[in-house]
Design a protein around this motif. Structure first.
Motif, mmCIF file in Angstrom:
data_model
loop_
_atom_site.group_PDB
_atom_site.id
_atom_site.type_symbol
_atom_site.label_atom_id
_atom_site.label_comp_id
_atom_site.label_asym_id
_atom_site.label_seq_id
_atom_site.Cartn_x
_atom_site.Cartn_y
_atom_site.Cartn_z
ATOM 1 N N TYR A 117 -0.565 145.039 59.148
ATOM 2 C CA TYR A 117 -0.222 145.404 60.095
ATOM 3 C C TYR A 117 -1.014 145.857 61.582
ATOM 4 O O TYR A 117 -0.641 145.487 62.796
ATOM 5 C CB TYR A 117 0.714 146.634 60.104
ATOM 6 C CG TYR A 117 1.931 147.431 61.186
ATOM 7 C CD1 TYR A 117 2.847 146.742 60.929
ATOM 8 C CD2 TYR A 117 1.141 147.689 62.476
ATOM 9 C CE1 TYR A 117 4.401 147.287 62.336
ATOM 10 C CE2 TYR A 117 2.441 148.419 63.365
ATOM 11 C CZ TYR A 117 3.305 148.224 63.346
ATOM 12 O OH TYR A 117 4.084 148.365 64.580
ATOM 13 N N ILE A 118 -1.931 146.850 60.852
ATOM 14 C CA ILE A 118 -3.404 146.955 61.939
ATOM 15 C C ILE A 118 -4.040 146.190 62.605
ATOM 16 O O ILE A 118 -3.979 145.604 63.591
ATOM 17 C CB ILE A 118 -4.165 147.906 61.142
ATOM 18 C CG1 ILE A 118 -3.779 149.329 61.637
ATOM 19 C CG2 ILE A 118 -5.434 148.206 62.349
ATOM 20 C CD1 ILE A 118 -3.865 150.173 60.455
ATOM 21 N N ARG A 119 -4.266 144.881 61.442
ATOM 22 C CA ARG A 119 -5.150 142.982 62.051
ATOM 23 C C ARG A 119 -4.063 142.343 62.918
ATOM 24 O O ARG A 119 -4.848 141.994 63.841
ATOM 25 C CB ARG A 119 -4.999 142.498 60.622
ATOM 26 C CG ARG A 119 -6.071 141.216 60.883
ATOM 27 C CD ARG A 119 -7.103 141.252 59.774
ATOM 28 N NE ARG A 119 -5.833 140.547 58.584
ATOM 29 C CZ ARG A 119 -5.316 139.237 58.773
ATOM 30 N NH1 ARG A 119 -5.998 138.127 59.670
ATOM 31 N NH2 ARG A 119 -4.038 138.980 57.995
ATOM 32 N N PHE A 120 -3.370 142.341 62.534
ATOM 33 C CA PHE A 120 -2.148 141.606 63.803
ATOM 34 C C PHE A 120 -1.824 142.270 64.909
ATOM 35 O O PHE A 120 -2.043 141.664 66.136
ATOM 36 C CB PHE A 120 -0.948 141.657 63.107
ATOM 37 C CG PHE A 120 0.138 141.253 64.508
ATOM 38 C CD1 PHE A 120 0.327 140.161 64.411
ATOM 39 C CD2 PHE A 120 1.071 142.090 65.664
ATOM 40 C CE1 PHE A 120 1.023 139.936 65.833
ATOM 41 C CE2 PHE A 120 1.573 142.310 65.937
ATOM 42 C CZ PHE A 120 2.058 140.725 66.756
ATOM 43 N N ALA A 121 -2.140 143.817 64.906
ATOM 44 C CA ALA A 121 -2.179 144.290 66.580
ATOM 45 C C ALA A 121 -2.824 143.574 67.398
ATOM 46 O O ALA A 121 -3.136 144.279 68.164
ATOM 47 C CB ALA A 121 -1.831 145.718 66.233
ATOM 48 N N LEU A 162 -3.337 153.183 68.793
ATOM 49 C CA LEU A 162 -4.885 153.976 69.730
ATOM 50 C C LEU A 162 -5.656 152.518 69.288
ATOM 51 O O LEU A 162 -6.219 152.769 70.348
ATOM 52 C CB LEU A 162 -4.724 154.730 68.441
ATOM 53 C CG LEU A 162 -4.206 156.092 68.261
ATOM 54 C CD1 LEU A 162 -4.274 157.585 66.762
ATOM 55 C CD2 LEU A 162 -3.918 157.146 69.928
ATOM 56 N N ALA A 163 -6.153 152.039 68.486
ATOM 57 C CA ALA A 163 -7.107 150.445 68.458
ATOM 58 C C ALA A 163 -6.707 150.040 69.468
ATOM 59 O O ALA A 163 -7.588 149.769 70.243
ATOM 60 C CB ALA A 163 -7.047 149.989 66.890
ATOM 61 N N SER A 210 -16.335 148.445 65.765
ATOM 62 C CA SER A 210 -15.524 146.919 64.929
ATOM 63 C C SER A 210 -14.293 146.733 64.421
ATOM 64 O O SER A 210 -13.297 147.975 64.231
ATOM 65 C CB SER A 210 -16.497 146.808 63.979
ATOM 66 O OG SER A 210 -16.348 147.764 62.978
ATOM 67 N N GLN A 211 -13.724 145.784 64.509
ATOM 68 C CA GLN A 211 -11.955 145.666 63.988
ATOM 69 C C GLN A 211 -12.372 145.994 62.311
ATOM 70 O O GLN A 211 -11.385 146.414 62.166
ATOM 71 C CB GLN A 211 -12.010 144.643 63.686
ATOM 72 C CG GLN A 211 -10.303 144.013 63.367
ATOM 73 C CD GLN A 211 -9.706 142.696 63.264
ATOM 74 O OE1 GLN A 211 -10.134 142.083 64.708
ATOM 75 N NE2 GLN A 211 -9.387 141.607 62.814
#
Length: 233
Positions: free
Chosen positions: A118-122, A191-192, A201-202
């Motif tokens: 989910y976070i990687r998609f965003a 937030l990211a 970094s990602q």
């Protein structure tokens, strides 16, 4: 006076010269199946610059190189085009969660890894992410968008249910646990994307998100008291 064969010869010569020296300008191939994709591509580029709130169909048409009326062949207003961007986003979100979860060795690990997806998609598609969650009018504007959003949540719900059936999460309403997980990873993602986390970094953002999803699993288990903390290791 020219005879007919001579006249024909000169006409052919002139037409050949015209073709070589005065080529007909190429036109955009945005008709039929190409127009829709061109508009979506232009819309995402515009959102990247001005956000969904500054979005107009006229500017999308200009960037796509078509007339300002061309978008109406596929979308009746800006919300419909934004809804299509959001639908594409929800479909990609589902794919990211499922692909990330597939690396897990257990139901609970797959549940936790889905949050990482989910976070990687965003992080990878911030324009889609913004439209999906910052423009509340787009969801009811399109059945396609509503269905895509429902499938994304259903994927998360499935990871929760599988973990419950394996005994790694307590029994109870899986939707409530899914909402807890969604709230955590969405907060990290938001937030990211907005640059409010102190990470450079990602990978750091993803590790932070993983720590939170692990803590969430532990918290759910300890709050319920029906599964020992060791089961989520």
């Amino acid at each position: 006076m020219w005879t007919s064969p001579t006249l024909l010869h000169h006409m052919l010569t002139l037409s050949t010269l015209f073709c070589y020296h005065f080529p007909v300008p190429a036109t955009h191939s945005y008709h039929h199946g190409n127009l829709r994709q061109a508009l979506l591509k232009a819309a995402i580029a515009l959102i990247r610059e001005v956000g969904p709130q500054g979005f107009t169909l006229r500017e999308v048409a200009r960037r796509a190189g078509v007339s300002h009326n061309a978008p109406y062949r596929h979308f009746k207003n800006r919300d419909e085009l934004l809804a299509e961007v959001a639908a594409e986003g929800f479909e990609r979100l589902t794919k990211f969660m499922e692909e990330s979860a597939s690396r897990g060795a257990s139901p609970l690990e797959r549940f936790q890894l889905s949050g990482r997806g989910y976070i990687r998609f965003a992080l990878q598609f911030p324009e889609h992410f913004a439209v999906m969650f910052d423009e509340p009018s787009v969801l009811p504007a399109s059945a396609h968008c509503k269905e895509a959003a429902a499938r994304a949540f259903a994927a998360l719900l499935g990871f929760v249910s599988d973990s419950q059936q394996a005994g790694a999460l307590p029994t109870g309403d899986p939707q409530m646990f899914a909402l807890m997980a969604w709230s955590v990873v969405h907060g990290v993602a938001k937030l990211a994307v907005s640059g409010h986390l102190p990470f450079t970094s990602q990978s750091d953002v993803l590790e932070f998100g993983a720590s939170l999803t692990n803590a969430l699993g532990l918290g759910i288990v300890q709050a319920a008291g029906s599964v020992s903390p060791e089961q989520i290791q």
